[in-house]
Design a protein around this motif. Structure first.
Motif, mmCIF file in Angstrom:
data_model
loop_
_atom_site.group_PDB
_atom_site.id
_atom_site.type_symbol
_atom_site.label_atom_id
_atom_site.label_comp_id
_atom_site.label_asym_id
_atom_site.label_seq_id
_atom_site.Cartn_x
_atom_site.Cartn_y
_atom_site.Cartn_z
ATOM 1 N N THR A 15 -10.572 52.886 39.147
ATOM 2 C CA THR A 15 -9.066 53.371 39.208
ATOM 3 C C THR A 15 -8.911 54.150 40.317
ATOM 4 O OG1 THR A 15 -9.835 55.234 37.885
ATOM 5 C CG2 THR A 15 -8.685 53.209 36.734
ATOM 6 N N ALA A 17 -11.901 60.609 33.329
ATOM 7 C CA ALA A 17 -10.984 59.682 33.664
ATOM 8 C C ALA A 17 -9.988 59.391 32.290
ATOM 9 C CB ALA A 17 -11.517 58.660 34.088
ATOM 10 N N LYS A 37 -6.551 57.607 32.586
ATOM 11 C CA LYS A 37 -6.775 56.199 32.958
ATOM 12 C C LYS A 37 -6.807 55.138 31.704
ATOM 13 C CE LYS A 37 -6.097 57.221 37.416
ATOM 14 N NZ LYS A 37 -4.913 56.783 38.059
ATOM 15 N N ASP A 62 -3.342 55.019 30.418
ATOM 16 C CA ASP A 62 -2.618 53.813 31.027
ATOM 17 C C ASP A 62 -3.243 52.494 30.694
ATOM 18 O OD1 ASP A 62 -1.499 55.937 32.194
ATOM 19 O OD2 ASP A 62 -2.232 55.882 34.373
ATOM 20 N N THR A 84 -6.083 48.917 34.107
ATOM 21 C CA THR A 84 -5.486 49.909 34.925
ATOM 22 C C THR A 84 -5.865 49.864 36.251
ATOM 23 O OG1 THR A 84 -5.874 51.445 33.084
ATOM 24 C CG2 THR A 84 -5.302 52.668 35.164
ATOM 25 N N GLY A 118 -0.877 61.331 39.521
ATOM 26 C CA GLY A 118 -1.377 61.112 37.947
ATOM 27 C C GLY A 118 -0.460 61.228 36.762
#
Ligand code: CAO
Length: 424
Positions: A150, A206, A209, A212, A237, A245
């Protein structure tokens, strides 16, 4: 009094991840006893050497405020001393390759038998499962924890980041596990095992992420630049370049001097709440009311144009001027600071975040101090120990070996030659 005064740590760590953890415990006041292989020590002592003959910065910057004992844990007398250390200490911290401690004869079961109050804290690359036996270094963890996939630009390869989220990040996680287990021990009287896998720690960092990843199943990620650029999303992602972010679009933009200075950049966030101020600052007051620009969702397909226009303005200012102009207006910006600029920032020395440390072999060097500030337990940074500097002191003061008994240990070859001289 320091927060962890009276707590003894048997520090069986090496390289970066474990030492980061035990250094924090030492800064909080614990007595950290670093156990090192005789004549060799932590491998980082001799890695990336900049001053021949002196402990490297890799070692000195990760092992402040500790004591060092040389001890061969595979030698019979060495095992006897290690057993005594386990009896005396509150916490054993280790980050050996999987199975190494068992091979030495010190499984968790055995350690509990020796001292039921001890907390044993371990870092491994992976948790239980198919990769449990793998050796892992920083970048492997960044890749396995989802960070690398990512990070970087959409049209480029995965990237690792300079922040050591795999090693130091896991050390931080472990440190919290240890103090939590110490707190629980206050109530139960029992120790416990604290485990942190580097993959898990990176994944925890993370986390957004993974957020997402799930949002992607319900539609495109509208705050990612690729949405506005009309580039379709795949099923994972994607890399988001320097996109912010969170929900507020942001980018890294060139500042005055960027042609010659690789760090003449600023981060710039067009937070919706201050959009009108951004428009005024960059000389585009018409965007405050113009259709297509006035409302946040309308701007998403124009981020390249908007940030290019802002960049035309930031290129006329230094990164610090951008900060000086935008901060009073509550526009979130931040200069890209080089390590050189940080090393020269006296404000950071005033807070103890940067420190100057004296060392008998290498003279004065810079280090990063304790980033966690306790008002009742301020951290005082002391130099890292030389290899085996405290062997005799630990054998006698912590473990109570005296006279012939001390000479027996020193003469056994379990604690290194240097200490043999010291005891004579
Ligand atoms: N006395 C005697 N032997 C000792 C000793 C001592 N004081 N200290 C260590 N040893 C031995 C170990 O017992 C081990 O022997 P065996 O292989 O016979 O069991 C040997 O030294 C090597 O230890 P290791 O396997 O941990 O070290 P390595 O350099 O081969 O691997 C690393 C390093 C980091 C890849 C591995 O320790 C690891 O995967 N650790 C867990 C994950 C981790 O923390 N990684 C981040 C490191 S920071 O980048």
């Amino acid at each position: 009094m320091k927060a962890l005064e009276g707590i003894k740590i048997l520090d069986f760590t090496h390289v970066q991840s474990g030492p980061t953890c035990t250094q924090l415990l030492a800064w909080f006041g614990a007595d950290v006893i670093k156990v090192e292989r005789p004549g060799v020590g932590d491998a980082t002592r001799k890695q990336l050497v900049d001053v021949p003959g002196a402990d490297s910065l890799y070692f000195t910057m990760l092992n402040h405020n500790k004591r060092s004992i040389e001890l061969d844990s595979k030698n019979a007398t060495g095992k006897e001393v290690l057993t005594r250390l386990i009896e005396e200490c509150d916490v054993l911290v280790e980050n050996f390759a999987p199975g190494a401690l068992d091979r030495m004869g010190f499984s968790w079961e055995r350690i509990q038998e020796i001292n039921p109050r001890i907390i044993m804290a371990s870092i491994k690359g992976f948790g239980p499962g198919k990769y449990a036996d793998c050796k892992v270094y920083e970048n492997v963890a960044q890749c396995a924890g989802g960070s690398a996939s990512t990070t970087g630009f959409l049209d480029g390869p995965p990237l690792v980041t300079g922040a050591q989220i795999g090693d130091s990040g896991t050390g931080l996680h472990l440190c919290l596990g240890i103090v939590t287990a110490l707190y629980q021990r206050e109530k139960t009287g029992r120790g416990q095992k604290v485990s942190c896998a580097m993959q898990d720690s990176v994944l925890n960092l993370a986390r957004v992420k993974m957020r997402d990843q799930q949002r992607l199943q319900r539609g495109p990620l509208k705050e990612y630049s690729q949405y506005g650029e009309g580039i379709p999303f795949g099923d994972a992602t994607p890399r988001a370049g320097n996109d912010s972010g969170g929900g507020q679009p942001g980018r890294i933009l060139k500042c005055k001097g960027w042609e010659n200075d690789p760090n003449a950049y600023t981060y710039f966030i067009i937070q919706a709440a201050v959009w009108e101020k951004v428009c005024d600052v960059i000389g585009k007051p018409e965007w405050k009311t113009q259709e297509g620009y006035a409302k946040p969702p309308e701007r998403l397909d124009k981020l390249n144009e908007i940030f290019s226009t802002i960049e035309e303005w930031t290129k006329t200012k230094t990164k610090f001027e951008v900060m000086d102009i935008c901060n009073p207006l509550n526009i979130p910006v931040g200069p890209i600071l080089s390590m050189k600029e940080i090393a020269e920032d006296e404000g950071l020395y005033a807070t103890g975040t940067m420190v100057r440390v004296d060392h008998p072999e290498r003279g004065e060097y810079l280090s990063v101090g304790c980033p966690i500030k306790l008002s009742d337990s301020p951290a005082e940074v002391r130099r890292s120990p030389l290899l085996g500097e405290h062997t005799t002191e630990i054998l006698s003061d912590v473990l109570g070996y005296k006279g012939d008994d001390l000479n027996r240990i020193v003469g056994s070859g379990a604690v290194g030659d240097v200490k043999a001289q010291a005891a004579e």
